[in-house]
Scaffold this motif. Structure first.
Motif, mmCIF file in Angstrom:
data_model
loop_
_atom_site.group_PDB
_atom_site.id
_atom_site.type_symbol
_atom_site.label_atom_id
_atom_site.label_comp_id
_atom_site.label_asym_id
_atom_site.label_seq_id
_atom_site.Cartn_x
_atom_site.Cartn_y
_atom_site.Cartn_z
ATOM 1 N N ILE A 182 6.828 15.429 0.022
ATOM 2 C CA ILE A 182 7.592 15.317 1.267
ATOM 3 C C ILE A 182 6.851 14.468 2.308
ATOM 4 O O ILE A 182 7.402 13.497 2.833
ATOM 5 C CB ILE A 182 7.903 16.721 1.822
ATOM 6 C CG1 ILE A 182 8.778 17.491 0.818
ATOM 7 C CG2 ILE A 182 8.611 16.612 3.174
ATOM 8 C CD1 ILE A 182 9.078 18.919 1.223
ATOM 9 N N LEU A 183 5.590 14.803 2.611
ATOM 10 C CA LEU A 183 4.879 14.085 3.667
ATOM 11 C C LEU A 183 4.634 12.620 3.318
ATOM 12 O O LEU A 183 4.858 11.728 4.142
ATOM 13 C CB LEU A 183 3.556 14.777 3.983
ATOM 14 C CG LEU A 183 3.640 16.113 4.717
ATOM 15 C CD1 LEU A 183 2.239 16.617 5.040
ATOM 16 C CD2 LEU A 183 4.449 15.967 5.996
ATOM 17 N N PHE A 201 10.865 10.192 -3.282
ATOM 18 C CA PHE A 201 11.939 9.200 -3.176
ATOM 19 C C PHE A 201 13.054 9.698 -2.262
ATOM 20 O O PHE A 201 13.604 8.939 -1.460
ATOM 21 C CB PHE A 201 12.487 8.858 -4.555
ATOM 22 C CG PHE A 201 11.669 7.837 -5.284
ATOM 23 C CD1 PHE A 201 11.581 6.542 -4.813
ATOM 24 C CD2 PHE A 201 10.980 8.159 -6.443
ATOM 25 C CE1 PHE A 201 10.818 5.579 -5.466
ATOM 26 C CE2 PHE A 201 10.217 7.215 -7.106
ATOM 27 C CZ PHE A 201 10.136 5.920 -6.614
ATOM 28 N N LEU A 202 13.402 10.963 -2.384
ATOM 29 C CA LEU A 202 14.436 11.516 -1.496
ATOM 30 C C LEU A 202 13.967 11.506 -0.040
ATOM 31 O O LEU A 202 14.730 11.153 0.874
ATOM 32 C CB LEU A 202 14.790 12.932 -1.937
ATOM 33 C CG LEU A 202 15.515 13.063 -3.286
ATOM 34 C CD1 LEU A 202 15.676 14.523 -3.670
ATOM 35 C CD2 LEU A 202 16.872 12.362 -3.237
ATOM 36 N N VAL A 240 0.834 -1.204 0.000
ATOM 37 C CA VAL A 240 0.000 0.000 0.000
ATOM 38 C C VAL A 240 0.868 1.251 0.000
ATOM 39 O O VAL A 240 0.610 2.207 -0.752
ATOM 40 C CB VAL A 240 -0.950 -0.007 1.206
ATOM 41 C CG1 VAL A 240 -1.692 1.324 1.309
ATOM 42 C CG2 VAL A 240 -1.943 -1.153 1.093
ATOM 43 N N ALA A 241 1.917 1.270 0.835
ATOM 44 C CA ALA A 241 2.752 2.471 0.942
ATOM 45 C C ALA A 241 3.425 2.798 -0.380
ATOM 46 O O ALA A 241 3.382 3.947 -0.854
ATOM 47 C CB ALA A 241 3.797 2.279 2.041
ATOM 48 N N ILE A 242 4.061 1.805 -1.002
ATOM 49 C CA ILE A 242 4.730 2.047 -2.282
ATOM 50 C C ILE A 242 3.695 2.311 -3.371
ATOM 51 O O ILE A 242 3.915 3.130 -4.269
ATOM 52 C CB ILE A 242 5.618 0.855 -2.648
ATOM 53 C CG1 ILE A 242 6.732 0.679 -1.605
ATOM 54 C CG2 ILE A 242 6.237 1.036 -4.028
ATOM 55 C CD1 ILE A 242 7.634 1.882 -1.449
ATOM 56 N N GLY A 243 2.548 1.639 -3.278
ATOM 57 C CA GLY A 243 1.497 1.863 -4.273
ATOM 58 C C GLY A 243 0.979 3.279 -4.250
ATOM 59 O O GLY A 243 0.695 3.863 -5.302
ATOM 60 N N VAL A 244 0.838 3.866 -3.062
ATOM 61 C CA VAL A 244 0.397 5.258 -2.960
ATOM 62 C C VAL A 244 1.403 6.178 -3.641
ATOM 63 O O VAL A 244 1.029 7.118 -4.368
ATOM 64 C CB VAL A 244 0.201 5.656 -1.483
ATOM 65 C CG1 VAL A 244 -0.033 7.159 -1.358
ATOM 66 C CG2 VAL A 244 -0.976 4.897 -0.879
ATOM 67 N N VAL A 245 2.684 5.930 -3.428
ATOM 68 C CA VAL A 245 3.719 6.757 -4.069
ATOM 69 C C VAL A 245 3.645 6.625 -5.583
ATOM 70 O O VAL A 245 3.634 7.629 -6.314
ATOM 71 C CB VAL A 245 5.115 6.370 -3.549
ATOM 72 C CG1 VAL A 245 6.200 7.135 -4.312
ATOM 73 C CG2 VAL A 245 5.229 6.651 -2.051
#
Length: 407
Positions: A113-114, A61-62, A27-32
């Motif tokens: 950022i967030l 990514f940073l 989920v976390a990577i999918g949101v990004v």
């Protein structure tokens, strides 16, 4: 091994952590990665430039890399559950706030950022908790958690794309934020490692054993681990980013060229499981070295193909190699470092890998602009990939004592 409380997971049986970790990283990577499907509708609706919207991805990514170091260190002190809980709350909140932004700068701050900071709260704490919770099946457990990240672009992003067509980007992003809370908060309960005393009793006896985190991050073992991780990501990030453009330059239609990226992603899922199981059988270090060698030669092999079938063949090998090597760095870290500082070590290593990921696409674009060809990108990727393999070969061997304890 000391007896543990019945309410706590036991070593090599903490599969609830693996399942919850795979879901959360997905989920976390999918949101990004969902930003890709928001790009066109956001530009049309707001008039913001694509470059400006895309800059939010670079910031994400940073932010993931730098915050991951802090989150990992915090998980060593306070446990992974508190870190992941904070990440879930912040991930949903950032998505909700991003859906309400009125200016490009506000969107870059909230989504870039967030959300980046929130996504950084998952990898190091969950992977470190997994690495200390397993011994005999550590490679497989880490690979399964890592597979969640591989599934993300093929699940969360398409779902977001479908919702955008029905409800628009603002409502979809708002729904993703609320859905993140509803889906992930119940699973925070399962993010817990085995008792640290049990993990330490079964852990490695290595030159870094018992070192404070600040000394471990200056040790030869970490320099090798971080150097190999950085070079590995620098080697494959350029080809991942530019191969679709290279294929279009070879005459492939855009739609067909995009499927090469999908093929790499699917192969990466299989590679994670294959390499994880192999690491449990033969050790993480030799499997990593072999994977890095395969990745290096597969990268340059793109220069030898110009038809879709050839691109698919190389993509399967290349995707399996780079996908399979990624979880092995956590297994190597557990071989060399105290269980009590795994989050800090993996957070620092992830920061270096993020810098490598950011470097490849930029260098690849610069080489193309300079020479009018992608040839030097793929040749350079091979050279950097071989360097990564050479660095990985210098990683200290697991101690005889650790192997006896595992047996």
């Amino acid at each position: 091994m000391p007896a543990s409380s019945p309410s706590l997971p036991t070593l090599d049986r903490n599969w609830a952590l693996v399942a919850a970790g795979a879901l959360m990283t997905c989920v976390a990577i999918g949101v990004v990665f969902s930003l890709a499907v928001f790009l066109e509708p956001m530009g049309t609706d707001t008039g913001w430039s694509r470059a400006g919207i895309s800059a939010a991805m670079t910031l994400a990514f940073l932010a993931m890399g730098f915050s991951g170091f802090g989150w990992g260190a915090w998980s060593d002190r306070h446990g992974p559950r508190r870190v992941v809980l904070a990440g879930v709350v912040l991930l949903g909140l950032a998505s909700v706030l991003a859906s309400r932004t009125a200016t490009l700068l506000q969107f870059q701050a909230t989504f870039g950022i967030l959300i980046g900071v929130a996504a950084g709260a998952f990898f190091a704490p969950i992977i470190s908790a997994t690495s200390v919770s397993f011994e005999k099946r550590r490679g497989l457990a880490i690979a399964l958690v890592s597979a969640g990240m591989g599934v993300a672009p093929m699940t969360i992003a398409p779902l977001a794309g479908w919702l955008v067509t029905l409800y628009g980007w603002r409502t979809t992003m708002l729904g993703i934020g609320i859905g993140t809370w509803l889906l992930l908060l119940p699973f925070v309960h399962f993010i817990r490692a085995v008792p640290m005393a049990a993990a330490a009793a079964r852990g490695p006896t290595a030159p870094t054993q018992g070192m404070p985190a600040r000394d471990a991050l200056r040790s030869p073992a970490f320099l090798v681990l971080g150097g190999a991780f950085f070079a590995c990501c620098a080697a494959h990030s350029g080809p991942i980013f530019h191969t679709v453009s290279y294929a279009i330059g070879c005459g492939l239609p855009v739609v067909a060229a995009v499927t090469i990226y999908s093929m790499e992603g699917l192969a990466g899922l299989g590679g994670r499981l294959l390499f994880g199981i192999s690491a449990d059988k033969w050790g993480a270090k030799p499997v990593l070295v072999v994977g890095l060698l395969v990745q290096a030669f597969a990268a340059v092999a793109y220069l030898a193909v110009n038809q879709l079938g050839g691109f698919y063949a190389v993509a399967i090998i290349f995707g399996a190699a780079y996908g399979g090597t990624m979880p092995l760095y956590a297994a190597l870290a557990r071989d060399a470092f105290d269980a009590r500082i795994q989050g800090t070590v993996l957070g620092a290593a992830t920061l270096l890998s993020s810098l490598g990921m950011a470097l490849g696409p930029f260098i690849g674009g610069w080489l193309y602009d300079r020479f009018g060809s992608y040839a030097w990108l793929y040749i350079g990727s091979m050279v950097v990939g071989l360097a990564a393999a050479g660095i990985a070969m210098m990683f200290p061997r697991p101690s005889v004592v650790a192997r006896m304890q595992m047996a």
